[in-house]
Scaffold this motif. Sequence first.
Motif, PDB file in Angstrom:
ATOM      1  N   PRO A 170      31.891  36.862  36.851  1.00 25.20           N
ATOM      2  CA  PRO A 170      32.676  35.677  37.222  1.00 25.20           C
ATOM      3  C   PRO A 170      33.788  36.056  38.213  1.00 25.20           C
ATOM      4  N   GLU A 171      34.039  35.127  39.117  1.00 20.46           N
ATOM      5  CA  GLU A 171      35.094  35.301  40.136  1.00 20.46           C
ATOM      6  C   GLU A 171      36.398  35.795  39.500  1.00 20.46           C
ATOM      7  N   TYR A 172      36.734  35.171  38.338  1.00 18.88           N
ATOM      8  CA  TYR A 172      38.033  35.464  37.712  1.00 18.88           C
ATOM      9  C   TYR A 172      38.143  36.906  37.220  1.00 18.88           C
ATOM     10  N   LEU A 173      37.031  37.637  37.173  1.00 19.49           N
ATOM     11  CA  LEU A 173      37.091  39.038  36.704  1.00 19.49           C
ATOM     12  C   LEU A 173      36.781  40.031  37.813  1.00 19.49           C
ATOM     13  N   GLN A 174      36.762  39.585  39.056  1.00 20.55           N
ATOM     14  CA  GLN A 174      36.382  40.521  40.127  1.00 20.55           C
ATOM     15  C   GLN A 174      37.594  41.097  40.847  1.00 20.55           C
ATOM     16  N   ASP A 175      37.463  42.379  41.200  1.00 16.57           N
ATOM     17  CA  ASP A 175      38.397  42.971  42.155  1.00 16.57           C
ATOM     18  C   ASP A 175      37.649  43.152  43.478  1.00 16.57           C
ATOM     19  N   THR A 176      38.150  43.937  44.381  1.00 18.56           N
ATOM     20  CA  THR A 176      37.443  44.264  45.627  1.00 18.56           C
ATOM     21  C   THR A 176      37.438  45.788  45.738  1.00 18.56           C
ATOM     22  N   PRO A 177      36.617  46.330  46.610  1.00 19.88           N
ATOM     23  CA  PRO A 177      36.654  47.791  46.759  1.00 19.88           C
ATOM     24  C   PRO A 177      38.078  48.281  47.035  1.00 19.88           C
ATOM     25  N   GLU A 178      38.821  47.532  47.841  1.00 20.65           N
ATOM     26  CA  GLU A 178      40.176  47.975  48.219  1.00 20.65           C
ATOM     27  C   GLU A 178      41.167  47.825  47.072  1.00 20.65           C
ATOM     28  N   THR A 179      41.187  46.640  46.421  1.00 19.44           N
ATOM     29  CA  THR A 179      42.169  46.470  45.337  1.00 19.44           C
ATOM     30  C   THR A 179      41.811  47.366  44.150  1.00 19.44           C
ATOM     31  N   GLY A 180      40.525  47.526  43.881  1.00 17.21           N
ATOM     32  CA  GLY A 180      40.106  48.397  42.778  1.00 17.21           C
ATOM     33  C   GLY A 180      40.568  49.826  43.024  1.00 17.21           C
ATOM     34  N   TYR A 181      40.406  50.263  44.249  1.00 15.28           N
ATOM     35  CA  TYR A 181      40.818  51.619  44.632  1.00 15.28           C
ATOM     36  C   TYR A 181      42.336  51.761  44.498  1.00 15.28           C
ATOM     37  N   GLN A 182      43.058  50.813  45.092  1.00 10.59           N
ATOM     38  CA  GLN A 182      44.520  50.895  45.140  1.00 10.59           C
ATOM     39  C   GLN A 182      45.123  50.831  43.730  1.00 10.59           C
TER      40      GLN A 182
END
Length: 434
Positions: A170-182
């Motif tokens: 679900p959208e509400y539980l997703q990060d992005t490669p960049e935010t997940g990394y940071q």
Amino acid sequence: MSMKKAWRAAILHCVANPDQVGSANAYEYYPDGLLVVTDGLIQAIGPADDLLATLDTDTILIEEPDALLLPGFIDTHIHYPQSDMIASYGEQLLDWLNNYTFPEERKFADKSYAQDVAQRFLSELLKNGTTTALVFGTVHKASVEAFFESAEQQNLRMICGKVLMDRNAPEYLQDTPETGYQESKELIEAWHEKGRLHYAITPRFAPTSSPEQLQKAGQLLQEYERLYVHTHLSENTKECEWVQALFPDAKHYLDVYDQHQLLSERSVFAHGIHLCNDEYHRLSETGSAIAFCPTSNLFLGSGLFDLQAAQLHQVNVGMGTDVGGGTSFSMWQTLGEAYKVTQLRGHNLDPIKAFYLATLGGAEALRLERHVGNLAAGTEADFVLIDRQATPLLHQRLARANSIEDIVFALMMLADDRAIKATYILGEAAYTRL
Ligand code: GUN
Ligand code: ZN
């Protein structure tokens, strides 16, 4: 001034891997033993007859003639955010995630909610005699902060990480490669190897991370020392087919992680039920470990882990409860179900091997054996007292046990949190049964 205490009880711990030295040589058992602890570290272990005379006069002696003293259990795979959704009816993995797990994990965006669950989760671990665990957070950075804050307060040796998940959720539980990394980086800087805490890079599983996200996870592993990798592998057949479709260039499921440099001596893969020889081989070659989670594998209908194949390929294995896919926090209950899984595979699980998997084997899988996992001098005094008379049935059954192997086996089949009389962290009582 240093603080010296000694516990007199029956004492059992593993000193080696039974696969390597044979069960009879893998443990030490002192029917009337003494454990001497100075400033939270184990100073000596042995027969009371030998050690009592060596105690300094200022040592506090605690007599527990009816108890069995063991090292604290090590849970190599568990989800703290799933504590309250344990025992959710009717689904196998992928529907269970969508219907129960994701909506529950959404709540951890609220840090105060996360704090409440983290506290109760750690209490439940200690109540069950588990003193170290490798723990999933949620995708929310605050979920991991809440966990580490609670663990630090209680001086526990714990490993946790923020879930990486940038697709197929679900959208509400997703990060992005960049935010997940940071965000992982910020958590590593704040918590990794702070006191007894360690950080695990935690991609949920292959289907919920893009190749870009897995690449960044591998990059983090290169950028810091002694980080863990914690994820799921080959649990459910529909999941496995999905992974093949999403990563058509991968040789097999494990290869998805391998291609992104995520196999290491501190990589722990939960489940690993449907593996081919090459996957066992790569796990072994890279020093990676599998968390065997029998209550979860039975509850979610995932399949029967092949402990014998893992052993033949010399793959490190630890026990995982996998709460909330797993149905019990109790390592005794988990070992009992592990025995039944090996039976269905046509084998036996030797009680000493089982006890090893839940203690020293788990510590070795996590590369923590210099600190925890047994009661060797110099290690940290995280241990439990087992009440052999916790229930009438246990009392009767253990009264007729004629070996320590039989005692351990009966505990595996019959014991749960009621048998944990007390749990000690660095020599201090962290839980005492009422
Ligand atoms: N695979 C991906 N996520 C999960 C989870 O939360 N629990 C289990 N058992 N398997 C998973
Ligand atoms: Zn899991």
